[in-house]
Write an enzyme that holds these catalytic residues in place. Structure first.
Site, PDB file in Angstrom:
ATOM      1  N   SER A 115      -6.377  -5.531  -0.675  1.00  0.00           N
ATOM      2  CA  SER A 115      -5.449  -6.516  -1.255  1.00  0.00           C
ATOM      3  C   SER A 115      -3.998  -6.114  -1.000  1.00  0.00           C
ATOM      4  O   SER A 115      -3.270  -5.761  -1.925  1.00  0.00           O
ATOM      5  CB  SER A 115      -5.723  -6.726  -2.749  1.00  0.00           C
ATOM      6  OG  SER A 115      -5.848  -5.534  -3.462  1.00  0.00           O
ATOM      7  N   THR A 151     -13.116   2.776  -2.973  1.00  0.00           N
ATOM      8  CA  THR A 151     -14.566   2.624  -3.133  1.00  0.00           C
ATOM      9  C   THR A 151     -15.155   3.793  -3.913  1.00  0.00           C
ATOM     10  O   THR A 151     -15.995   3.604  -4.805  1.00  0.00           O
ATOM     11  CB  THR A 151     -15.239   2.509  -1.754  1.00  0.00           C
ATOM     12  OG1 THR A 151     -14.772   1.326  -1.106  1.00  0.00           O
ATOM     13  CG2 THR A 151     -16.754   2.429  -1.896  1.00  0.00           C
ATOM     14  N   GLY A 174      -4.985  -0.314  -2.566  1.00  0.00           N
ATOM     15  CA  GLY A 174      -4.445   0.834  -1.852  1.00  0.00           C
ATOM     16  C   GLY A 174      -4.788   0.756  -0.380  1.00  0.00           C
ATOM     17  O   GLY A 174      -5.541  -0.114   0.064  1.00  0.00           O
TER      18      GLY A 174
END
Length: 207
Positions: A86, A19, A12
């Site tokens: 990512s 986290t 995201g």
């Protein structure tokens, strides 16, 4: 007989809640007596991938290394929880192919909300041109096409998001239902947020 491992891959925008959720999921699994490790993007950058830049090549290599470690943990029956942006779909698909038992979790949060939560001021710096190749501003984010789980962190609490993940892990036979039956019964309300629900307090999603 050794239990099959798996990887939960959070993806995201920066400050979408990856986290926060990875740590909460790790806590849930730890309380169930399950071996899990969190591969947080910022921490990995300080150790495993220190020296890599933020060009596309550097980002791709960062994800390849995270995927490799996640594969090793999964292969020996552990649970890998990754929390890296990512941003590129191709690299996430490669990670899925390499790891095998792969649960993609899209932490879906509007850009404006992510910017409000950004306690480090990174978005503001990116808008001023001080940070090049910043995801969501000067570099693209390619959302998953068919993630196993989609979380709407502007409209649901961290607890609701974690419950959705646990439900899916049971549905995919990653976790036996009897292990988390009490957790799943804590709230009989559906996990899906109402489409017109107001955003949650951003302080709960500070990371």
């Amino acid at each position: 007989m050794r239990r099959q491992g798996f990887t939960v891959w959070f993806t995201g925008l920066p400050s979408s809640g990856k986290t926060t959720l990875s740590r909460l999921l790790h806590k849930e699994l730890d309380e169930l007596g399950l071996a899990a490790e969190v591969l947080d993007g910022d921490e990995v950058r300080q150790r495993l991938t220190k020296g890599l830049g933020f060009t596309k090549e550097g980002r791709d290599e960062n994800i390849r290394r995270i995927a490799y470690v996640a594969k090793l943990l999964t292969r020996v029956g552990g649970i890998a929880i990754t929390a890296a942006i990512s941003p590129y779909r191709e690299l996430r698909d490669l990670a899925r192919a390499e790891i095998g038992s792969f649960v993609e979790v899209h932490v879906n949060c509007p850009l404006q909300v992510c910017m409000q939560r950004d306690v480090k001021g990174l978005y503001a710096k990116a808008l001023k041109g001080e940070i090049p190749n910043f995801t969501g501003i000067s570099d693209p984010y390619e959302p998953p096409l068919n993630p196993e789980v989609t979380l709407y962190t502007d409209r649901e609490s961290p607890e609701e998001s974690i419950k959705k993940i646990l439900v899916k892990l049971v549905d995919l036979n990653c976790l036996p239902s009897h292990l988390i039956s009490r957790r799943l019964k804590e709230n009989d309300a559906t996990c899906e947020p109402e489409q017109n629900a107001a955003p949650r307090n951003v302080e709960r999603w500070s990371i």
